[in-house]
Design a protein around this motif. Structure first.
Motif, PDB file in Angstrom:
ATOM      1  N   GLU A  38      75.241 -45.414 -61.374  1.00 14.09           N
ATOM      2  CA  GLU A  38      74.447 -44.368 -61.255  1.00 14.09           C
ATOM      3  C   GLU A  38      74.970 -43.323 -60.284  1.00 14.09           C
ATOM      4  O   GLU A  38      75.052 -42.190 -60.332  1.00 14.09           O
ATOM      5  N   ASP A  41      78.392 -41.705 -60.628  1.00 17.31           N
ATOM      6  CA  ASP A  41      78.330 -40.594 -61.606  1.00 17.31           C
ATOM      7  C   ASP A  41      77.563 -39.311 -60.896  1.00 17.31           C
ATOM      8  O   ASP A  41      77.948 -38.258 -61.155  1.00 17.31           O
ATOM      9  N   GLU A  42      76.508 -39.493 -60.016  1.00 14.98           N
ATOM     10  CA  GLU A  42      75.784 -38.570 -59.437  1.00 14.98           C
ATOM     11  C   GLU A  42      76.521 -37.716 -58.615  1.00 14.98           C
ATOM     12  O   GLU A  42      76.636 -36.579 -58.417  1.00 14.98           O
ATOM     13  N   ALA A  44      79.965 -37.586 -58.233  1.00 14.61           N
ATOM     14  CA  ALA A  44      81.239 -37.417 -58.828  1.00 14.61           C
ATOM     15  C   ALA A  44      81.925 -36.177 -58.686  1.00 14.61           C
ATOM     16  O   ALA A  44      83.097 -35.974 -58.210  1.00 14.61           O
TER      17      ALA A  44
END
Length: 389
Positions: A38, A41-42, A44
């Motif tokens: 998570e 992704d945050e 990226a």
């Protein structure tokens, strides 16, 4: 121990956007891999984070280069250490005395390695009196890494002279290690393999024979039978298999019951692994290289601090007793004088004192006593007036 939260997690919780992270409020934390995904992704699209990651990658590469060069340096010096340790072993060998047809080790200094281990904090409490005669056959202790990088573990090797107790001439104990994480430069011990000791009949120092009465004999006189029961021993405590797939040693379970210890068995196994691993590290890096310093006691921890603490406690106790006595000291002295005075009054007068007392009585008008103790003349004095002058 709870994991320290990052600033980002604190911010998420304060804004109500935390996902499954209420700590002690009830929700179970998410698996680490899921949280990591998570966070990946945050961040990226965050250019600052990406740049910092590239810098950290450079650091990791440099750190790995340092590890390799350090390994090369360690191997280089290990080759230089080896001849010194070999000369030490040869000097210790000597001509030992014979016991039960076997020559004990380290004849130049009998019991050298036994004394070394007994003088260390790591092993002194593990060695029992019945272990000592067997440790007299301990000739040397060495270690070897399991791989070139030293990342997967190492083994300790205890070399014994042929002896009347077991058939082994080497006891090899293997420690398996793993990196704690990609970003934590630390090795954790995950499993320990202990050797099987080939005890000769009646020579196992880890057990003792006790007499027990047979049960179910009814009215007939029961015969006592001999039974082997385990007892504390260095060869029991130090040579045991530990790891997630192993059973908790029997003696440790008994300690749990005695101490009303309620910790999870897996936590207990982790503690046993760590304690054993720390013993091995101390043996590998400190005790083996500088064994003579442990033998003479030069490497032992100084007890001066403990002695100072004991002296301070004694002084405080003495001061406390003195304070208690101060209030009654005068009274006690006076009482002692009163007792002494009373004792002197009750002591019969000497012949000279009697004559002086008699002469003084005559001057007061009293006659000397007759032979049978009656007054010859004069008025008898009252008992309260009969004081020695």
């Amino acid at each position: 121990m709870s994991r320290k939260r990052s600033g980002e997690e604190v911010a998420q919780e304060s804004s109500g956007k935390g996902r499954g992270r209420r700590g002690r409020t009830g929700l179970v934390p998410q698996p680490r891999s899921e949280r990591a995904a998570e966070l990946e992704d945050e961040f990226a699209d965050n250019p600052v984070v990406q740049e910092l990651r590239r810098l950290d990658d450079e650091y990791l590469l440099l750190q790995e280069l340092q590890r390799v060069e350090r390994l090369v340096l360690d191997r280089k010096f290990a080759q230089r250490y080896a001849p010194i340790l070999e000369r030490r072993a040869q000097r210790l060998a000597g001509q030992g005395h014979i016991f039960e047809g076997h020559r004990v080790a380290t004849g130049s200094i009998p019991g050298f390695w036994k004394t070394v281990l007994q003088n260390t904090d790591e092993f002194q409490e593990d060695i029992e009196e019945h272990d000592e005669v067997l440790l007299d056959y301990l000739r040397d202790i060495g270690h070897e890494y399991l791989d070139d990088l030293g990342l997967t573990g190492f083994k300790l090797i205890l070399y014994f002279e042929p002896n009347p107790f077991f058939t082994n001439t080497e006891l090899v104990k293997v420690y398996h290690t793993e990196r704690k994480g990609d970003f934590i430069d630390q090795l954790d011990c995950v499993r320990i393999e202990a050797p099987k000791i080939g005890w000769k009949p009646g020579k196992n120092v880890t057990v003792e024979l006790v007499l027990r009465k047979s049960k179910g004999a009814g009215k007939k006189k029961s015969k006592a039978r001999r039974e082997e029961v385990s007892r504390p021993s260095f060869f029991r405590t130090f040579f045991r298999n530990l790891g997630p797939d192993e059973e908790i040693p029997e003696e440790e379970l008994e300690d749990m019951l005695d101490d009303e210890y309620e910790e999870d068995t897996q936590d207990l196994m982790d503690c046993l692994l760590d304690d054993d691993y720390q013993q091995a590290i101390a043996l590998q890096h400190n005790i083996i290289p500088h064994a003579i310093r442990w033998f003479t006691g030069a490497a032992c921890e100084d007890d001066e601090d403990e002695d100072d603490d004991d002296e301070e406690e004694e002084e405080e106790e003495e001061e406390g007793v003195a304070d208690m006595l101060d209030d009654s000291a005068v009274e006690a002295a006076e009482e002692a004088r009163r007792v002494a005075s009373g004792a002197s009054r009750s002591t019969p007068p000497s012949p000279g004192e009697a004559r002086r007392s008699g002469g003084e009585g005559r001057r007061r008008g009293k006659g000397p006593p007759s032979v049978d103790g009656a007054e010859a003349s004069g008025t008898p004095d009252k008992p309260s007036d009969c004081k020695a002058q």
